[in-house]
Write an enzyme that holds these catalytic residues in place. Structure first.
Site, PDB file in Angstrom:
ATOM      1  N   CYS A  29       0.770  -1.204   0.000  1.00  0.00           N
ATOM      2  CA  CYS A  29       0.000   0.000   0.000  1.00  0.00           C
ATOM      3  C   CYS A  29       0.812   1.269   0.000  1.00  0.00           C
ATOM      4  O   CYS A  29       2.010   1.250  -0.153  1.00  0.00           O
ATOM      5  CB  CYS A  29      -0.816   0.001   1.273  1.00  0.00           C
ATOM      6  N   ASN A  70       3.218  -0.817   5.065  1.00  0.00           N
ATOM      7  CA  ASN A  70       3.343  -1.043   3.637  1.00  0.00           C
ATOM      8  C   ASN A  70       4.416  -2.097   3.482  1.00  0.00           C
ATOM      9  O   ASN A  70       5.568  -1.873   3.845  1.00  0.00           O
ATOM     10  CB  ASN A  70       3.747   0.251   2.930  1.00  0.00           C
ATOM     11  N   GLY A  71       4.032  -3.240   2.957  1.00  0.00           N
ATOM     12  CA  GLY A  71       4.997  -4.320   2.811  1.00  0.00           C
ATOM     13  C   GLY A  71       4.385  -5.639   3.200  1.00  0.00           C
ATOM     14  O   GLY A  71       3.178  -5.826   3.095  1.00  0.00           O
ATOM     15  N   MET A  89      18.447 -27.458 -16.976  1.00  0.00           N
ATOM     16  CA  MET A  89      17.309 -28.100 -17.653  1.00  0.00           C
ATOM     17  C   MET A  89      16.222 -28.607 -16.703  1.00  0.00           C
ATOM     18  O   MET A  89      15.430 -29.476 -17.060  1.00  0.00           O
ATOM     19  CB  MET A  89      17.776 -29.242 -18.559  1.00  0.00           C
ATOM     20  N   GLU A 108      16.098 -13.010 -20.812  1.00  0.00           N
ATOM     21  CA  GLU A 108      16.500 -11.818 -20.086  1.00  0.00           C
ATOM     22  C   GLU A 108      17.668 -11.078 -20.731  1.00  0.00           C
ATOM     23  O   GLU A 108      18.138 -10.065 -20.215  1.00  0.00           O
ATOM     24  CB  GLU A 108      16.739 -12.243 -18.637  1.00  0.00           C
ATOM     25  N   LYS A 129      14.173 -21.911 -10.670  1.00  0.00           N
ATOM     26  CA  LYS A 129      14.820 -21.295  -9.506  1.00  0.00           C
ATOM     27  C   LYS A 129      14.065 -20.060  -9.058  1.00  0.00           C
ATOM     28  O   LYS A 129      14.599 -18.960  -9.079  1.00  0.00           O
ATOM     29  CB  LYS A 129      16.278 -20.950  -9.813  1.00  0.00           C
ATOM     30  N   CYS A 156      18.521 -30.785 -28.867  1.00  0.00           N
ATOM     31  CA  CYS A 156      18.972 -30.912 -27.474  1.00  0.00           C
ATOM     32  C   CYS A 156      18.827 -32.357 -27.034  1.00  0.00           C
ATOM     33  O   CYS A 156      17.817 -32.995 -27.295  1.00  0.00           O
ATOM     34  CB  CYS A 156      18.141 -30.004 -26.574  1.00  0.00           C
ATOM     35  N   CYS A 170      24.217 -27.099 -19.539  1.00  0.00           N
ATOM     36  CA  CYS A 170      24.079 -25.767 -20.116  1.00  0.00           C
ATOM     37  C   CYS A 170      24.981 -24.767 -19.404  1.00  0.00           C
ATOM     38  O   CYS A 170      25.483 -23.828 -20.005  1.00  0.00           O
ATOM     39  CB  CYS A 170      22.649 -25.281 -20.006  1.00  0.00           C
ATOM     40  N   CYS A 208      27.817 -27.376 -24.494  1.00  0.00           N
ATOM     41  CA  CYS A 208      26.734 -28.105 -25.161  1.00  0.00           C
ATOM     42  C   CYS A 208      27.247 -28.687 -26.483  1.00  0.00           C
ATOM     43  O   CYS A 208      27.678 -27.953 -27.366  1.00  0.00           O
ATOM     44  CB  CYS A 208      25.573 -27.158 -25.421  1.00  0.00           C
TER      45      CYS A 208
END
Lengths: 475, 1527
Positions: free
Chosen positions: B20, B253-254, B498, B913, B964, B1129, B1135, B1140
């Site tokens: 909040c 808040n949290g 993997m 990413e 993960k 693969c 990896c 690879c």
């Protein structure tokens, strides 16, 4: 995992064979020595795959990545433990296995695969040399007795497993020596017989009883066996050779490979052999392009045949992996065995139409024709030919176990392919009777026979102990 | 509680989260006025965007306001009602929520009155609170209680404090009594406040509705000197009046991550609580923590009790939410002693928190140790203090501002109206720490292991029996080879890749460890994960064990505890404890073994007897209980250590004696990180893993350790690895300390039955039933039998395991040699028949169970639909996406092949990413498109520029990833080649760290802000949020939907990854089947499903998998492993090693050359899947996918499950179908309203039109307020759409703003734009800066010194890739975090400055906070270190060197920069520095990352020679208007 980057740092290297000109003058194994440091480098090529296809490519499910790594790390003692955990006789497979593991090796997708077979052989030879292979008699005896009929690789593997599990094991062999095809089928130049004897010594010391010259079904009936033993394993192999019913087949000088090859094993062992079949000085034709044919080829050359032809009805396979057998399948491809290096003529798409003989009823000519591809093998008009043939060896494979005698006496069910039928535990239709090896599976590789022997032993152990084995893999 | 639905299906009200905006305003002198209330309400309205509304836009999630009792007003009103109020302070006012129906209401009133009388108080009267129901939303009205005020007079002579305590007792008694009664509609009953000092007006309101709803707040007689306000953003929309803040003492808040443990421990210590102040009343107030409250409400309960029992409010706050004191080298010893003393009293309440608190006299605020929530304040010349989650919440004329500041991590701000002054943190803590001689008390009473005498003997290792014991404890060959030896060798947990594809423990045929039935929970969205490595200073493994005492008192005895630096005990440590006899520390050892032949009965009997003996031991005065499984033999097998522990723990909690003992585990079972986590998470104080230790010794004896590694060193490494692993797991949940993790039970069980869980794992979520004690006993027996089998040479000594690598006799793997080869053959030969052989290998689970979906069956249609009437495959494939795999983790070839394939079929590939090469944005000549439709925005923001963002159809915010969750990642330097570095805007060869959290998402409203940011840059792209399945993911998804995401992706735990610690890979998160169906159920229950599309992924492999996912509620489907396999693969699972062999997960050119995958392979795969889906649709009777979505009624659990474990499973919660009206959508039907219409950028774009169209320079002035968020982003999107990343010439577009800018000012600002702000700005200024220029300085009329006042908020320049920023003032925490190319000048920064920076240049002309440069691998920073404190302690030297600025190039660059700063901002400080350049230059420190040095070829820790020039990455830029002559 060996060395992380080993696979692209090192090239595949395998032991060479002795020069053909030398080796056809003796019966010793064709392979040259291969130093252990080279073997260790080969171990470093293993990539320790997350999904090791070699491990399933191998019928024994040898845990190949683990011992590749151990060899690389110079941990031979641990390596033989892991190897023995899945394979009773790596010294056999390390010599004569066609290595489906290597065909399935992931590195083989785009590079020559890891030299698994030589690593295997080196591990076991290292272990023998170090004296690590000692008798391992069971700590306790269960009081149960087991009869094993047949002393080929399946019977021997089962015998060792069951004996170590504490059962009292007796192996029956109709021949004069133990070993089945390992003894009287595999030529010396592929595996010298001291290798077999060395292992048998261990088994004897562990308490396995071997009875040779006993043809179960004749000397002892199946019923007797059932009375005397708590369980029986049928491991008599697929001994019914496939015949070639063409005109002239009855002529003298036409033999099954399995009439020809054992004689040479006996000769090498120093035995007197009656009714000798010898290639010496003859024009030899081998019909059948497989491994047995190749064994006949190498044997014929060593017997100093005048000429040798080897015919195969299938067309010549491609020199590389055929597209219909992509990795990791066992590849259809042209294989050059040691015997092929030693001479002789290989012919493909060949069908034999008849034999003709001389006045003494001995075969003199082979008449044949070239044919089209499977499955029809259409003869190609105008390609008829005649070839000198004084010794014809039929190496066309086997049609299954011999049914007369023991199998009939016991009344075990036979499957559609003519082999003994079993359930997943290797139990036949008759309680207490199990089957393994070529007799159950049809003709196959030694490695499969060992695998079958081990699995049958597990099924029998479960049966004998009347217990659910709680953890797989520990018969 | 009214509003929240009851637990149903997979929905559990316990999973509700909120976060909040908070704020307060106070007159320092305590002068009351109505104006304060008006101002408070104004703050609330200006924080409105931090709240949320659900499906009904008129119903907010809750808002509230706390003020002092407006006595004058009440006196007037009560007089009219016919009763007279005593003087102020002698009576209390209660705000009371009551049932609406009069008879029920009267009963409740009666009970309250009676209790007040019983407590010796006088009920003066009741007053109907006048309200305006029309002012609020439909849904809020539906659950609105009847709101009255009760006036209660104190007894004669009673002090006001005593009255407060009595009122507390009355309230608690009434709450308990009514909750226990059978009063109809009792759930309406709630008392927001009952106090003689404060009163709370709150409800299910939007900020602007409060004053209309509670009319009296507008009465001029309603006056107060202070006002605390709160605007709530809850994940769900379930309306609840009671969960609005403020609570009695605070608003928050949290999120308190450890709340379950905190509640349990509070409950456990009730038995020993006593307080003279309460005399006999205390018991009446139990339970301390009222059931059904939120984390904030629970914290409030604890604060209230501790405060009323005599501690001051700041003291209580410092005790419950301590600073990170453990590792703080700058802290005074007295203060440290204060914290350490209190740490032995109780565990911290841990989690992100900005808390504003008041007792009606003083008012203050504090931040958690991580400082993860913003709190800005200002002080005016006329004596007001205004604090809020944002700056600018209350407009104040610049000349009236005396000071602007922010709260720092762990710090407190207090305004004491009785003293009439602000008490700064330093003084406050000084006062607290000098209250008692805490340091002396510790010295006299605290015990350490080292101080204990050597034990006379220690257990000897018994290597002879080791194999037998390893087998009994279920050791596998992999445990040694894959887990333990690597830990022993490297001191860290091994990495894998993997994902996982083995069956859940409850489906596995192999006997499992009980540990493996549990999955770790992790933080996502509502709270952030922590980086335990780079932010180590907040983490702690220290714990204090021994008897806990009455926390309401404060004596030297309280710290008579044993201090353990970490929880792993060696045999020697344990023996010391076993024989301890210091003070009242005394240990008793209890066996955890059972007679294995007796099976379930014996196991149960042994557990009972263990619990009985534990009780007895506690009664006999033992304070340490050691549970041991030593001594197993042929008859006795070990009880799973977790079961024994948790049984005793829960038994003692129930008995109320738990805090009197510490539980220590002596077990052969634990060996990997997860095992230790579970033992600690279920209450163990320490663990002696004796068999793990012996195993290492045995391995050493056998020569299996690498040469040169001794057993002792191996053990040290192993301990280190476990400890690091523990911190990592804690931090995934956002928990910082072992003390708060202990007993926090942050796990979910999968496949344990209810009776087992309720009895032994009370409070743990376990939603599909499953195995009970019988199976656990059987598994123990299997292991025991195996252990006692003879071991021979020909036997592997241990089971092969096969969890991490495929082994024939090991665990089953979905991706195995058969499935890999069949799939590859099928897609290469374009053979559907072979594909079906592949899918039948996976789908046919009749013999072997592998997945939850495998246990599901379809209810087929009676009349199938002819296959040619089913939607074509070419339509279905458009719903398919490939997973987020970064370019970097996989090769360019593999990445582009996937993109081409997906673009050809109209599906979506994902950048992952790592950014994306701009070359790929345009189509190739042959029509192929190598651009990924989905652009991921992950925590590291690699390559996230405005140009990247506009070249997307979808922007995906990755909150977590299946393999993960809650963790960051690292791309090692050797993988960062030229191209990757270019794409990621970093330096070749320099490692790249992805932080665990997004530093701009610490809370749900932050996520809403990021979504808003991204939508601004690219309004055409849909925004998706990627979550990972865990219990409660449904409520998080609801929050995400309310934050206006267009798509929510629920990933299964089993998804692949390039690299992940094995603990995470195996043990965090849950299957998507559970997460997806929970999401679907909660979204439908909330009527939010129709606003958002749902996608799922996680080892989807067949058409059947997709069909099940669709029926469970997914509209779209993600695949990663299977397309990779299709491209070649072979599941090397290497990896992370860059080796690879098929050229996919590698950057090595030689290996990349081996890549043989084609787009056709991938396309074939997707079409085959679609074809299979069509076949199922035909059989199920659906013509289109849309018809099928959410038809969970067409799935049933397989009728005959004949599996010894799985037969106990029950999927009814997964297959639950909420009964809602037809109008409630079950798939996405309407578009989200992103509220972009109000964006200031429309104005800006209008003004900038000449520049956009013709590059004509423009300049404008615009006023700005904090409600104007993300200013400049949409404009930047327009620029890069037209002009690409090159943008416009610098300064083409210039805007001059004045005021307080809202969050994300100048986010993603494109090149060519200069935004100048006179005023101040909030968090995330210049986030993702993409070439633009930002200039911020205080109002010219300000009276304060700019360099000493807060100017810009937290997380400024996060992920900036290029551009410049000049800040004439202080910045908050995490300045320039993950900067990869921007240049910035600022005059002071908070903690964690330049964290994870990879490129760029930062100059700090003043103080930098702690942990500067943590994880900084590239770029340069110059910091003016006038006191030496920066170099001495504040800078984190783990990855950087500090050097003097001696290189002429550096000197020149720094000077240029300061000159330009003066030009841009007119900074007086910068001018002064330049004027004193000769004197100041030596005080500058150059922060030079090791890795950067390495790639430049400069050795570490060696001052750079003056003649070595190196690139500084200073953007030369176009000179500002007045380039200094000497510049």
């Amino acid at each position: 995992m060996g060395k992380v980057t080993g696979f692209f740092e090192y090239a595949r290297e395998t032991p060479g064979r002795r020069p053909p000109a030398d080796r056809i003058n003796d019966w010793l194994e064709v392979y040259q020595d291969f130093p252990e440091d080279k073997v260790r480098t080969q171990g470093a090529r293993c990539m320790d795959c997350g999904v090791p296809f070699c491990h399933t490519g191998c019928p024994l499910n040898n845990i190949i990545p683990d011992w590749n790594d151990l060899v690389y790390r110079d941990r031979w003692r641990a390596a033989i433990r892991v190897l023995h955990a899945t394979n009773n006789f790596p010294e056999f497979t390390g010599r004569i296995c066609p290595a489906p593991c290597e065909a399935a090796c992931v590195l083989g997708i785009n590079e020559p695969p890891v030299a698994i077979k030589v690593i295997e052989k080196t591990i076991i030879e290292h272990a023998f040399r170090e004296g690590w292979i000692e008798a391992e008699p069971p700590l306790r005896r269960t009081g149960k007795s087991v009869a094993i009929v047949g002393s080929g690789p399946a019977g021997l593997a089962a015998a060792q497993q069951l004996n170590r599990a504490g059962h009292t094991v007796t192996v029956f062999e109709k021949a004069d020596r133990i070993g089945g095809l390992l003894r009287y089928g595999i030529p010396e130049f592929k595996m010298e017989k001291w290798v077999l004897d060395r292992r048998l010594d261990q088994m004897i010391a562990e308490g396995v009883e071997f009875r040779t010259n006993v043809n179960v079904g004749r000397a002892i009936t199946g019923a007797q066996l059932q009375r005397e033993f708590d369980a029986i394993l049928l491991a008599g192999g697929a001994e019914q050779s496939r015949d070639l019913p063409v005109p002239g087949r009855e002529l003298k000088g036409i033999h099954f490979a399995m009439e020809f090859l054992p004689q040479q094993n006996k000769r090498c062992a120093g035995d007197e052999v009656p009714e000798q079949i010898l290639a010496t000085g003859k024009h030899v034709v081998i019909i059948g392009g497989g491994d047995t044919g190749a064994d006949c080829l190498g044997t014929s050359h060593r017997q100093k045949a005048a000429s040798v032809h080897q015919f195969e009805i299938m067309p010549m396979p491609p020199s590389d992996r055929a597209p219909q057998t992509p990795w990791p399948l066992w590849p259809l491809q042209l294989r050059v065995e040691s015997s092929h290096e030693e001479g002789g003529v290989r012919e493909w798409s060949m069908a034999t139409t008849s034999f003709t003989g001389d006045e003494n009823g001995r075969v003199k000519h082979l008449h044949g024709i070239r044919v089209g591809p499977a499955p029809k093998f259409e003869p190609i008009p105008g390609t008829e030919f005649t070839l000198d043939a004084e010794l014809v060896l039929l190496a066309l494979g086997f049609t299954g176990p011999v049914k007369q005698g023991l199998l009939e006496q016991l009344g075990v069910a036979i499957d559609a392919r003519g082999n003994v039928a079993t359930d997943a535990n290797y139990a036949t239709s008759v309680p207490g009777i199990f089957a393994a090896g070529d007799l159950r599976r049809g003709q196959s590789l030694v490695v499969w026979a060992i695998a079958e022997g081990r699995q049958a032993a597990e099924g029998m152990h479960r049966h004998l102990m009347n217990a659910e084995s709680l953890l797989a893999g520990h018969a | 509680m009214v509003g929240l639905p009851v637990e149903q299906g997979l929905y559990d009200p316990r999973n509700e989260h909120d976060a909040c905006g908070i704020g307060f305003v106070v007159n320092i002198q305590g002068v009351q006025s109505h104006d304060i209330i008006v101002k408070g309400l104004q703050i609330l309205i200006n924080l409105a965007h931090r709240g949320a509304c659900g499906c009904d836009p008129e119903t907010g999630d809750g808002a509230g306001i706390l003020i002092q009792i407006p006595h004058k007003f009440f006196a007037r009103e009560c007089a009219e009602l016919g009763f007279t109020l005593p003087p102020v302070g002698e009576y209390g006012v209660g705000m009371v929520f009551l049932p609406v129906e009069p008879p029920h209401r009267l009963l409740a009133e009666g009970i309250l009155e009676r209790i007040a009388r019983e407590e010796g108080l006088t009920v003066l009267g009741w007053r109907d609170t006048p309200i305006e129901s029309d002012a609020i939303g439909r849904i809020a009205r539906a659950s609105q209680p009847y709101i009255e005020q009760i006036f209660i007079g104190g007894a004669a002579g009673m002090s006001q404090d005593a009255l407060e305590r009595k009122l507390f007792v009355v309230r608690k008694r009434a709450e308990s009594e009514i909750a226990a009664s059978d009063l109809p509609d009792k759930s309406f009953f709630y008392i927001p406040s009952l106090s003689s000092r404060t009163i709370i007006y709150k409800g299910l309101l939007l900020a602007n509705q409060i004053s209309e709803f509670y009319k009296e707040l507008s009465d001029p007689d309603a006056v107060s000197a202070l006002c605390l306000v709160h605007q709530r953003f809850s994940t769900n929309t379930f309306p609840s009046w009671q969960l609005a803040h403020p609570y009695r003492y605070l608003c928050h808040n949290g999120e308190i991550n450890t709340v379950r443990g905190n509640m349990n421990w509070m409950h456990a210590r009730e038995k020993v609580l006593s307080s003279e102040l309460f005399s006999g009343d205390l018991k009446k107030t139990f339970p301390v923590i009222a059931p059904g409250g939120s984390d904030s409400a629970s914290l409030d309960n604890a604060v209230e009790l501790l405060t009323l029992a005599g501690r001051s409010l700041p003291h209580v706050m410092a005790m419950l939410i301590p600073e990170a004191w453990d590792a703080d080298t700058t802290m005074r010893p007295e203060k440290k002693a204060f914290y350490e003393y209190h740490a032995s009293l109780m565990e911290p309440w841990d989690g992100p928190a900005a808390i504003a608190f008041t007792d009606g006299r003083s008012i203050g605020a504090t931040l958690d140790r991580n400082g993860l929530r913003p709190a800005r304040y200002l002080v005016t010349h006329d004596g007001l203090v205004i604090l809020g989650s944002e700056a600018g919440v209350l407009p104040v004329k610049p000349e009236e501002v005396k000071f602007k500041g922010r709260l720092q991590p762990g710090r407190m701000l207090l305004v004491d109206t009785t003293e009439g002054r602000i008490i700064p943190d330093e003084e406050l803590k000084e006062r607290l720490s000098s209250r008692k001689p805490y340091g002396e008390w510790l010295k006299a009473n605290q015990i350490t292991l080292d101080s204990l005498p050597e034990p006379p003997r220690v257990y000897e290792s018994d290597l002879g029996s080791i194999v037998m014991r390893q087998r009994a404890f279920g050791y596998t060959d992999e445990d040694l080879r894959v887990l333990m030896l690597p830990m022993a060798e490297k001191g860290e947990e091994p990495i894998g890749s993997m994902g996982t594809d083995t069956p859940l423990a409850c489906l596995s045929d192999k006997p499992q460890l009980l540990f493996h039935y549990f999955k770790q929970l992790f933080a996502q969205v509502t709270n952030p994960a922590i980086d335990p490595i780079r932010e180590e200073l907040v983490m702690s493994l220290t714990s204090y064990i021994g008897t806990e005492r009455n926390i309401l008192a404060e004596t030297p005895q309280h710290c008579h505890t044993l201090k353990l630096p970490h929880p792993l005990l060696t045999n020697r440590d344990l023996e010391k404890l076993r024989r301890v006899s210091v003070g009242d520390l005394l240990a008793n050892t209890l066996p955890m073994l059972f007679r294995v032949a007796g099976g379930e009965k014996e196991l149960e009997r042994s557990l009972d007897s263990l619990c009985r003996r534990a009780s007895l031991a506690v009664r006999s005065g033992y304070s340490l209980l050691i549970l041991t499984d030593r001594g197993m033999d042929e008859e006795y097998a070990p009880i799973p250590s977790l079961l024994a522990l948790s049984a005793v723990h829960n038994h003692l909690v129930r008995e109320g004696t738990r805090t009197q003992v510490a539980l220590i585990i002596e077990s052969g079972e634990p060996r990997e990180v997860m095992h230790f986590c579970l033992l600690i998470g279920y209450g163990a104080s320490a663990v002696n893993p004796y068999l793990a230790i012996e195993t290492l010794e045995d391995q050493a004896a056998r020569g299996h350790l690498p040469a040169g590694l001794t057993f002792e060193a191996a053990l040290k490494h192993y301990k280190k690895a476990i400890n690091k692993g523990l911190l990592k797991v804690f931090s995934k949940m956002g928990i910082s300390t072992l003390q708060s993790y202990r007993g926090a039970q942050v796990f979910e069980a999968i496949g344990l039955n209810k009776s087992l869980v309720e009895r032994y794992f009370t409070g743990t979520a376990s939603r599909i039933e499953g195995v009970g004690l019988d199976v656990l006993a059987r598994e123990a027996k299997m292991k025991h039998d195996y252990a006692l089998e003879a071991v021979s040479e020909a036997d592997t000594e241990l089971d092969v395991g096969g969890s991490y690598q495929y082994r024939v006799r090991g665990e089953y793997h979905l991706v195995n040699p058969m499935t890999v080869s069949k799939l590859q053959h099928a897609v290469r030969q374009e053979n559907f028949a072979t594909f079906q052989e592949y899918t039948s290998l996976i789908d046919n689970q009749s013999k072997e169970l592998r997945t939850l979906r495998g246990l599901m069956e379809f209810k087929l249609a009676e009349k199938p639909v002819p296959i040619d009437e089913v939607e074509p495959a070419s339509e279905i494939v458009k719903r398919f996406a490939t997973g987020a795999m970064s370019f970097g983790s996989i090769s360019k070839e593999a990445h582009e092949t996937l993109a081409i394939a997906m673009n050809r079929i109209g599906g979506r590939s994902n950048t992952g990413e790592g950014g994306e090469d701009e070359e790929r944005f345009k189509r190739d000549a042959n029509g192929d498109w190598r651009r990924s439709a989905v652009k991921q925005v992950a925590s590291a923001r690699f390559g996230v520029t405005a140009h990247y963002l506009v070249n997307a159809d979808e922007l995906q915010i990755k909150i977590a990833q299946g393999a993960k969750p809650g963790e960051g990642g690292q791309l090692p330097g050797h993988k960062v080649d030229e191209i990757i570095a270019r794409v990621r805007h970093s330096i070749p060869g320099v490692s790249l760290i992805s932080p665990p959290p997004h530093h701009d998402i610490y809370s749900i409203e932050d996520l809403a802000q990021l979504i808003y940011d991204l939508k601004n840059v690219n309004p055409l792209a849909r925004i998706s949020v990627k979550l990972v399945a865990e219990v409660g993911v449904g409520t998080v998804a609801a929050g995400v939907a309310k934050a206006h995401a267009d798509v929510v992706l629920i990933s299964g735990y089993d998804g692949g990854t390039g690299a992940s610690p094995l603990t995470s890979l195996k043990h965090a998160g849950i299957p998507w089947e559970l997460g997806l169906s929970e999401t679907q159920q909660v979204l439908v229950l909330n009527d939010l499903r129709s606003r958002v599309r749902v996608q799922t992924d996680g080892k989807l492999q067949t058409g059947r998998d997709v069909t099940i996912a669709a029926l469970l509620g997914a509209e779209e489907f993600g695949f990663s492993t299977a397309p990779l396999v299709s491209m070649g693969c072979i599941m090397m699972r290497k990896c992370h090693l860059n080796t690879c062999p098929v050229g996919i997960a590698t950057q090595d050119p030689a290996l990349r050359a081996k890549f043989r995958g084609t787009p056709e392979n991938v396309i074939n795969f997707f079409f085959f899947i679609a074809e299979e889906v069509r076949q199922w649709m035909s059989k199920l009777g659906f013509r289109t996918m849309d018809e099928m979505i959410g038809h969970v009624d067409r799935i049933e659990m397989r009728r005959a499950v004949d599996h010894w474990k799985a037969r106990g499973l029950d999927f009814s919660s997964i297959l639950y179908n909420p009964q809602v009206p037809r109008r409630v959508g079950r798939r996405c039907l309407i578009a989200q309203d992103h509220g972009l219409d109000e964006a200031l950028d429309y104005q800006l774009i209008e003004h900038a039109k000449p520049a956009l169209d013709h590059r004509t320079p423009v300049e404008f002035s615009v006023p700005i307020r904090n409600v104007h968020r993300t200013v400049g982003a949409m404009l930047s999107g327009e620029i890069v759409r037209r002009y690409g990343s090159a943008g416009l010439p610098d300064d083409t577009i210039r805007f001059q703003f004045s005021g307080s800018a809202g969050q994300s000012f100048g986010a993603f600002l494109a090149k060519g734009v200069t935004l100048t702000l006179e005023g101040d700005a909030n968090d995330y200024v210049g986030k993702g800066l993409s070439g633009g220029r930002l200039i911020v300085y205080p109002p010219r009329t300000s009276t304060f010194l700019p360099e000493q006042n807060m100017l810009v908020g937290n997380v400024v320049l996060y992920g900036a890739t290029s551009g410049e920023a000049f800040f004439n003032g202080m910045a908050g925490e995490r300045f320039a975090v993950r900067n990869s190319g921007a240049t910035a000048v600022v005059e002071s920064v908070g903690d964690h400055g330049c964290e994870y920076m990879t490129k760029g240049l930062v100059a700090v002309l003043g103080r930098a906070g702690r942990n500067f440069a943590a994880g900084m691998n590239g770029g340069i920073a110059f910091v003016l270190d006038e006191t030496g404190e920066f170099s001495g302690v504040l800078c984190n030297l783990a990855s950087v060197d500090l050097e003097p600025v001696v290189d002429p190039a550096d000197m020149q660059a720094l000077q240029n920069l300061i000159v330009r700063h003066v030009d841009a901002t007119g900074s007086p400080r910068a001018k002064w520095i330049l004027e004193n350049w000769g004197e100041m230059l030596p005080k500058f420190v150059k922060v030079f990352p090791h890795e950067y040095k390495r790639v430049l070829g400069i050795p570490k820790h060696q001052p750079v020679k003056a003649d070595v020039a190196h690139p500084l990455h200073v953007t030369p830029g176009v000179a500002l208007k007045h380039e200094a002559a000497h510049g």
